[in-house]
Design a protein around this motif. Structure first.
Motif, mmCIF file in Angstrom:
data_model
loop_
_atom_site.group_PDB
_atom_site.id
_atom_site.type_symbol
_atom_site.label_atom_id
_atom_site.label_comp_id
_atom_site.label_asym_id
_atom_site.label_seq_id
_atom_site.Cartn_x
_atom_site.Cartn_y
_atom_site.Cartn_z
ATOM 1 N N GLU A 538 -3.438 21.872 41.767
ATOM 2 C CA GLU A 538 -2.096 22.091 41.221
ATOM 3 C C GLU A 538 -1.297 23.035 42.112
ATOM 4 O O GLU A 538 -0.104 22.836 42.342
ATOM 5 N N LYS A 539 -1.963 24.067 42.614
ATOM 6 C CA LYS A 539 -1.287 25.001 43.513
ATOM 7 C C LYS A 539 -0.845 24.307 44.793
ATOM 8 O O LYS A 539 0.239 24.560 45.311
ATOM 9 N N LEU A 540 -1.726 23.404 45.302
ATOM 10 C CA LEU A 540 -1.407 22.673 46.524
ATOM 11 C C LEU A 540 -0.201 21.766 46.314
ATOM 12 O O LEU A 540 0.714 21.712 47.147
ATOM 13 N N VAL A 541 -0.161 21.077 45.163
ATOM 14 C CA VAL A 541 0.981 20.213 44.838
ATOM 15 C C VAL A 541 2.258 21.032 44.712
ATOM 16 O O VAL A 541 3.313 20.661 45.238
ATOM 17 N N ALA A 542 2.153 22.164 43.990
ATOM 18 C CA ALA A 542 3.340 23.021 43.799
ATOM 19 C C ALA A 542 3.854 23.542 45.128
ATOM 20 O O ALA A 542 5.068 23.592 45.365
ATOM 21 N N GLU A 543 2.923 23.900 46.025
ATOM 22 C CA GLU A 543 3.318 24.422 47.337
ATOM 23 C C GLU A 543 4.003 23.332 48.161
ATOM 24 O O GLU A 543 4.998 23.575 48.846
ATOM 25 N N THR A 544 3.445 22.101 48.073
ATOM 26 C CA THR A 544 4.047 20.978 48.808
ATOM 27 C C THR A 544 5.457 20.704 48.304
ATOM 28 O O THR A 544 6.381 20.505 49.101
ATOM 29 N N ARG A 545 5.615 20.717 46.970
ATOM 30 C CA ARG A 545 6.951 20.503 46.398
ATOM 31 C C ARG A 545 7.918 21.586 46.837
ATOM 32 O O ARG A 545 9.081 21.325 47.145
ATOM 33 N N ARG A 546 7.414 22.803 46.851
ATOM 34 C CA ARG A 546 8.278 23.933 47.257
ATOM 35 C C ARG A 546 8.717 23.779 48.705
ATOM 36 O O ARG A 546 9.880 24.008 49.053
ATOM 37 N N GLU A 547 7.778 23.366 49.580
ATOM 38 C CA GLU A 547 8.122 23.177 50.999
ATOM 39 C C GLU A 547 9.166 22.081 51.172
ATOM 40 O O GLU A 547 10.093 22.215 51.971
ATOM 41 N N ILE A 548 9.010 20.984 50.385
ATOM 42 C CA ILE A 548 9.992 19.888 50.467
ATOM 43 C C ILE A 548 11.359 20.387 50.024
ATOM 44 O O ILE A 548 12.389 20.109 50.662
ATOM 45 N N SER A 549 11.392 21.152 48.905
ATOM 46 C CA SER A 549 12.663 21.683 48.401
ATOM 47 C C SER A 549 13.312 22.600 49.424
ATOM 48 O O SER A 549 14.527 22.569 49.636
ATOM 49 N N LEU A 550 12.473 23.426 50.074
ATOM 50 C CA LEU A 550 13.010 24.358 51.070
ATOM 51 C C LEU A 550 13.581 23.606 52.268
ATOM 52 O O LEU A 550 14.610 23.986 52.821
ATOM 53 N N LYS A 551 12.891 22.519 52.668
ATOM 54 C CA LYS A 551 13.407 21.724 53.791
ATOM 55 C C LYS A 551 14.741 21.089 53.442
ATOM 56 O O LYS A 551 15.672 21.056 54.256
#
Length: 781
Positions: A538-551
């Protein structure tokens, strides 16, 4: 709190450790005299004060250098009429009052806590300190240079000593007389200067023999010529002592006049010292201030202070419908340690130092902590272990209320197991009926079964690896623990035949229960491992989503910045071109050009203005997408500032609804209305060092395209250039020129040196000959 409990839990070692952070000896002693708070209001005031000071340490703000000698014996002396303090005692009073003033100023400037401020409510006696310091130094030495009569006496003593030295010199330089002397250096006997004469030359120097050496080989003779001078020295020294005594008596009276005030300062500073010592202890040991709850204990990763770095974190949870815990498991698994950790956490918290645990922990306020732990056998009292335990538990039951925490280590042991279990269950029932929180340990299966049928007490086991036979120091809630007695005996090389017989005696039913417990523990461990794996994913998914949002946000920001840059360039172009275009139109009118040409010129200007309006409109739409206006502004927030949307980062809030913002290499003061917060942008935590340069966006100074500094002094010229650069950066200018003229080149050189040293100047160069040549410098930022 009952002294017996404090002794069992070794709370005195905690107090000893706290006292090592005391600044004064009086504060250290007062710590040992203070009790654990049983009044919740007083406790809250004290612990809040402690953690207010801890915040200073957390923010790397430490106390000033203090020297607080123990002046209590001196104060007691002052209360007795007629006693005169010596210079060192007065020096100690000076030192104490000066440190008290420093501490008062520091705490008043940095702490708003009521308890601390109330203990700073004393008059600092600075006038008294000033008067005393005129005559006495902090180290207790006399300032005789400030007293004329003392200076006069010392001057007379110096003159007489010079005469004495001259007389002695006549003896020591005379080759005949010096041969009579054991040593050419004079010495003192009875405060009189004498000459060491060899015994066989007795009578060679006229005078008085004051003494002889141990073996009689040397006689100490005072020559007749020195009689009067030695007498004069003694008289002068006596006068000096008399005058010193007069001064000390006067200074003592000055202190005596303020004895009540000084005593008040002493007691308040000593009390503050106990607060500061607690705060320093809490800071050093990473103590936290737990939340106060109505009932129970919720301590996350609690650590036993006395174990230091070897302490293994455990969770201790008594809340909701659960009033008590029964902890079971093998020996050395950490059962008793869990009791002690819980008890010590409560005691530390109510001694106002917080607890050594993780944030999110919570403890209710207890009026008492009562414990029965360890071997209570009393040979002196002719009591067996069981009798001693029962005697102690009897006192515990009589003192227990719903505001009591009770700790019981294996109650009911030491007698018949059935009777002991029945007695333990009765004790548990009684405590539960009185709504008492308690923790108990056991090895008895009967007690584990008793708990399984009740809702207000929970079984807890200490984790133990059945394969390695080593404790894991974890608390497993909801499950009783095995004692592993036979397994441990087998591991310790008890004969196989003994082990086999033991297993037969224990019965198949007990073996099956133990087997079931093992299986449940293994299943629970599997579930825990799965939960950890899911949490990690779940942390990995949340981090991936956060990186996409930041991009996505980064792309939008770059697009916005490009458009904003385009707008600024258009603005600059319009401002630079407007005058030229108007000149062209004026020439067109003057030369009577046809209407069609005039129309084309006007349309050219309108077209430029339309481009800027379209850029403005697009930028404002972008702003609404990812820039907020009403969001909270905190340090580290990335923002745009001013009408030109200069990118920056919030450093801190200022007064008058303004903020200090880092933009480029500058720190500027910006009103909140001129700040636009970038939505969903994570706050920076990295500290950025920048050139400190304050600039107020509300000021009317605007950059110019050509800065004329001809005919002014170099200092003023530099000041105007600095202002121009600041304004240019704030308003988005990237290029301007400075007209300094030709002259002797002094102003030109000064400006060149300044621009070379400026970190924000990209490059600079002289203008083209037709635009001013060496009389004008073009600057690019």
């Amino acid at each position: 709190m009952v002294a017996h409990t404090l002794e069992i839990l070794e709370f005195n070692k905690i107090v000893q450790s706290i006292s090592e952070y005391s600044v004064s000896e009086a504060g250290k002693q007062l710590l040992f005299d203070q009790n654990i708070e049983d009044n919740e209001k007083n406790w809250k005031e004290k612990i809040n004060a402690v953690f207010e000071i801890k915040k200073l340490f957390d923010n790397s703000l430490y106390l000033p250098q203090l020297s607080l000698p123990d002046i209590q014996p001196i104060i007691k002396k002052v209360f007795i009429e007629g006693i005169v303090l010596d210079s060192f005692e007065i020096g100690a009073v000076i030192k104490y009052l000066q440190s008290a003033l420093k501490l008062k100023i520091f705490l008043q400037q940095n702490i708003q806590n009521n308890l601390i401020q109330n203990n700073l409510d004393f008059y600092e006696e600075s006038q008294l300190v000033k008067y005393l310091s005129k005559f006495i130094r902090q180290d207790g030495n006399i300032r005789d240079e400030n007293v004329k009569i003392l200076l006069d006496i010392k001057s007379k003593i110096a003159r007489v000593n010079k005469t004495i030295n001259n007389i002695i010199g006549k003896y020591t330089t005379d080759p005949v007389i010096s041969s009579y002397m054991q040593d050419t250096n004079p010495t003192l006997r009875d405060n009189r200067v004498v000459i060491p004469l060899k015994e066989n030359f007795k009578g060679k120097i006229k005078g008085i023999i004051h003494a002889s050496s141990a073996r009689g080989m040397t006689l100490f003779v005072e020559p007749v010529e020195l009689f009067d001078y030695n007498n004069e020295i003694i008289e002068l020294e006596e006068q000096y002592k008399i005058e010193i005594h007069k001064i000390l008596r006067e200074l003592t009276e000055k202190i005596r006049e303020k004895k009540e005030e000084i005593n008040n300062i002493f007691h308040k500073i000593s009390y503050l010292d106990t607060i500061i010592a607690r705060a320093h202890f809490a800071y050093t040991n990473k103590c936290i201030l737990p939340e106060t709850i109505e009932k129970g204990i919720v301590i996350k990763n609690a650590r036993h202070f006395l174990l230091g770095k070897n302490a293994v974190p455990i969770d201790i949870i008594i809340n909701g419908n659960t009033k008590a815990l029964l902890i079971s498991g093998p020996n050395t698994g950490g059962k008793t340690l869990s009791l002690k950790t819980a008890g010590l956490s409560v005691l530390m918290n109510q001694f106002a130092v917080g607890i050594i645990a993780d944030e999110g922990s919570a403890i209710s306020f207890y009026n008492n902590v009562l414990a029965d732990i360890g071997d209570e056998q009393s040979i002196a009292g002719s009591l067996s272990t069981f009798s001693a335990h029962m005697n102690n538990i009897s006192k515990i039951i009589s003192l227990s209320t719903e505001k009591t925490l009770v700790l019981l280590d294996e109650p009911g042991t030491g007698t018949d197991p059935d009777e002991g279990s029945s007695l333990a269950m009765a004790i548990f029932d009684t405590l539960l009926e009185r709504n008492v929180n308690f923790l108990a340990t056991t090895h008895q299966a009967t007690l584990k079964n008793y708990v399984a049928g009740k809702g207000d007490i929970a079984n807890v086991s200490v984790a133990y690896n059945s394969e390695t036979y080593k404790p894991e120091y974890k608390m497993i809630y909801g499950l009783p623990g095995e004692s592993f007695g036979i397994d441990i005996a087998e591991k310790n090389n008890i004969e196989n035949s003994v082990i086999e017989k033991a297993r037969k005696y224990i019965g198949s039913e007990k073996i099956n229960i133990n087997k079931l417990i093992k299986e449940i523990v293994l299943k629970q461990q599997e579930i825990t491992d799965k939960e950890k794996e899911i949490e990690k994913k779940e942390k990995l998914v949340a981090e991936t989503r956060r990186e996409i949002s930041l991009k996505e946000l980064s792309l939008k920001q770059k697009e916005y910045e490009l458009r904003n840059t385009e707008k600024r360039n258009l603005n600059i172009f319009l401002k630079e071109s407007r005058q030229k275009i108007e000149n062209i139109i004026r020439k067109i009118i003057e030369t009577k050009v046809d209407d069609e040409s005039k129309k084309e010129a006007r349309e050219f200007i309108l077209e430029i203005e339309n481009q800027i309006e379209k850029a403005d409109f697009k930028i404002e739409n972008d702003i609404n997408e990812y820039i907020g206006y009403d969001e909270d502004i905190e340090p580290g927030t990335e923002v745009y500032i001013g009408e030109n949307r200069q990118k920056g980062e919030i450093l801190r809030a200022l007064k008058n609804n303004k903020f200090l913002v880092l933009t480029g290499m500058l720190k500027v003061e910006v009103a909140k209305k001129d700040i636009y917060v970038i939505k969903d942008k994570p706050k920076k935590v990295k500290k950025i060092k920048a050139e400190v340069l304050h600039h107020d966006l509300n000021k009317s100074d605007k950059p110019v395209f050509e800065l004329d500094i001809r005919g002014i002094r170099a200092e003023e010229a530099i000041s105007r250039v600095e202002t121009q650069i600041d304004s240019a950066l704030i308003n988005g200018f990237t290029m301007f020129s400075i007209i300094h003229g030709h002259g002797e080149g002094i102003l030109r050189n000064v400006i060149s040196e300044y621009l070379t040293s400026s970190p924000v100047v990209k490059k600079f160069y002289y203008a083209h000959p037709e635009s001013g040549g060496f009389g004008k410098t073009v600057v690019e930022l």
